[in-house]
Design a protein around this motif. Structure first.
Motif, PDB file in Angstrom:
ATOM      1  N   LYS A  38     -80.649  25.775  24.075  1.00 42.17           N
ATOM      2  CA  LYS A  38     -79.490  26.634  24.331  1.00 42.17           C
ATOM      3  C   LYS A  38     -79.729  27.364  25.647  1.00 42.17           C
ATOM      4  CE  LYS A  38     -77.143  30.645  22.427  1.00 42.17           C
ATOM      5  NZ  LYS A  38     -77.230  31.704  21.418  1.00 42.17           N
ATOM      6  N   LYS A  39     -78.719  27.374  26.507  1.00 41.30           N
ATOM      7  CA  LYS A  39     -78.825  28.039  27.804  1.00 41.30           C
ATOM      8  C   LYS A  39     -77.818  29.172  27.880  1.00 41.30           C
ATOM      9  CE  LYS A  39     -79.754  23.522  29.754  1.00 41.30           C
ATOM     10  NZ  LYS A  39     -79.214  22.459  30.608  1.00 41.30           N
ATOM     11  N   ARG A  49     -81.523  32.426  30.339  1.00 43.62           N
ATOM     12  CA  ARG A  49     -82.337  32.516  29.126  1.00 43.62           C
ATOM     13  C   ARG A  49     -82.184  31.189  28.379  1.00 43.62           C
ATOM     14  NH1 ARG A  49     -82.585  37.659  25.843  1.00 43.62           N
ATOM     15  NH2 ARG A  49     -84.322  37.850  27.243  1.00 43.62           N
ATOM     16  N   THR A  51     -83.314  28.902  25.182  1.00 44.73           N
ATOM     17  CA  THR A  51     -83.914  28.867  23.848  1.00 44.73           C
ATOM     18  C   THR A  51     -84.302  27.429  23.553  1.00 44.73           C
ATOM     19  OG1 THR A  51     -82.543  30.702  23.101  1.00 44.73           O
ATOM     20  CG2 THR A  51     -83.544  29.332  21.396  1.00 44.73           C
ATOM     21  N   LEU A  53     -85.827  24.899  20.767  1.00 46.05           N
ATOM     22  CA  LEU A  53     -85.928  24.859  19.315  1.00 46.05           C
ATOM     23  C   LEU A  53     -86.391  23.472  18.882  1.00 46.05           C
ATOM     24  CD1 LEU A  53     -84.125  26.671  16.736  1.00 46.05           C
ATOM     25  CD2 LEU A  53     -83.943  24.213  16.485  1.00 46.05           C
ATOM     26  N   MET A  81     -94.704  29.028  19.982  1.00 46.16           N
ATOM     27  CA  MET A  81     -93.373  29.081  19.381  1.00 46.16           C
ATOM     28  C   MET A  81     -93.483  29.751  18.019  1.00 46.16           C
ATOM     29  SD  MET A  81     -91.890  25.365  20.542  1.00 46.16           S
ATOM     30  CE  MET A  81     -90.166  25.805  20.273  1.00 46.16           C
ATOM     31  N   SER A  90     -89.142  28.120  17.408  1.00 42.23           N
ATOM     32  CA  SER A  90     -88.252  28.582  18.464  1.00 42.23           C
ATOM     33  C   SER A  90     -88.986  29.499  19.433  1.00 42.23           C
ATOM     34  CB  SER A  90     -87.073  29.344  17.833  1.00 42.23           C
ATOM     35  OG  SER A  90     -86.206  29.829  18.819  1.00 42.23           O
ATOM     36  N   VAL A  91     -88.533  29.466  20.696  1.00 39.20           N
ATOM     37  CA  VAL A  91     -89.030  30.397  21.708  1.00 39.20           C
ATOM     38  C   VAL A  91     -87.955  30.536  22.786  1.00 39.20           C
ATOM     39  CG1 VAL A  91     -90.231  28.685  23.156  1.00 39.20           C
ATOM     40  CG2 VAL A  91     -91.038  31.053  23.117  1.00 39.20           C
ATOM     41  N   ASN A  92     -87.854  31.740  23.358  1.00 40.47           N
ATOM     42  CA  ASN A  92     -86.925  32.020  24.464  1.00 40.47           C
ATOM     43  C   ASN A  92     -87.718  32.206  25.743  1.00 40.47           C
ATOM     44  OD1 ASN A  92     -84.507  32.179  22.874  1.00 40.47           O
ATOM     45  ND2 ASN A  92     -85.218  34.173  22.155  1.00 40.47           N
ATOM     46  N   ASN A  94     -87.054  33.022  30.084  1.00 44.41           N
ATOM     47  CA  ASN A  94     -86.155  33.312  31.193  1.00 44.41           C
ATOM     48  C   ASN A  94     -86.592  32.446  32.370  1.00 44.41           C
ATOM     49  OD1 ASN A  94     -84.708  35.225  29.786  1.00 44.41           O
ATOM     50  ND2 ASN A  94     -86.041  36.902  30.418  1.00 44.41           N
TER      51      ASN A  94
END
Length: 135
Positions: A38-39, A49, A51, A53, A81, A90-92, A94
């Protein structure tokens, strides 16, 4: 048996029952959702940012998953993660927009996994492919 009935029987023989067809479609959708990136472009900074997954189905017995790539100098320890409620990891991060980043998931310190929904793939010098996320 009438002509219309023969066509229906033939269709069922070719494709199976409605339930089987629905199950096949659902299975295909699950494969499409196997991994997700996910952007989110932040307006306050020139940052995206991202994400990452990795679904539980990719590594159901995993005890630890880390994310390694260009953004962390391919460190297998720098970006652990987090396992979330449903078992996914999951991890975010930048990331600076305007380029592609190579990455892979590192599972239990011994197995590499690509992201099935990466923007693209590029061959690495080790005979495999790296996932690429473009931001």
């Amino acid at each position: 048996m009438g002509e219309g009935m023969r066509k229906k029987v033939k269709k069922i023989q070719l494709f199976g029952s409605k339930k089987v067809i629905k199950d096949r479609i659902k299975g295909s959708l699950k494969k499409l959702q196997f991994s997700r990136i996910k952007k989110q472009y932040l307006s306050s900074r020139s940052v995206c940012r991202v994400t990452f997954l990795l679904p539980n189905a990719a590594a159901p017995d995993a005890r630890q998953v880390t994310l390694a790539g260009d953004f962390n100098n391919w460190s297998v320890k720098a970006t652990p993660m987090k396992r979330i409620k449903n078992g996914d990891y999951s991890v975010n991060l930048n990331l600076k927009p305007g380029r592609g980043y190579r990455f892979r998931y590192f599972i239990d310190g011994c197995r590499w996994e690509n992201d099935w929904n990466a923007d693209r793939y590029e061959q690495n010098p080790y005979g495999g492919d790296d996932s690429i996320v473009v931001v």
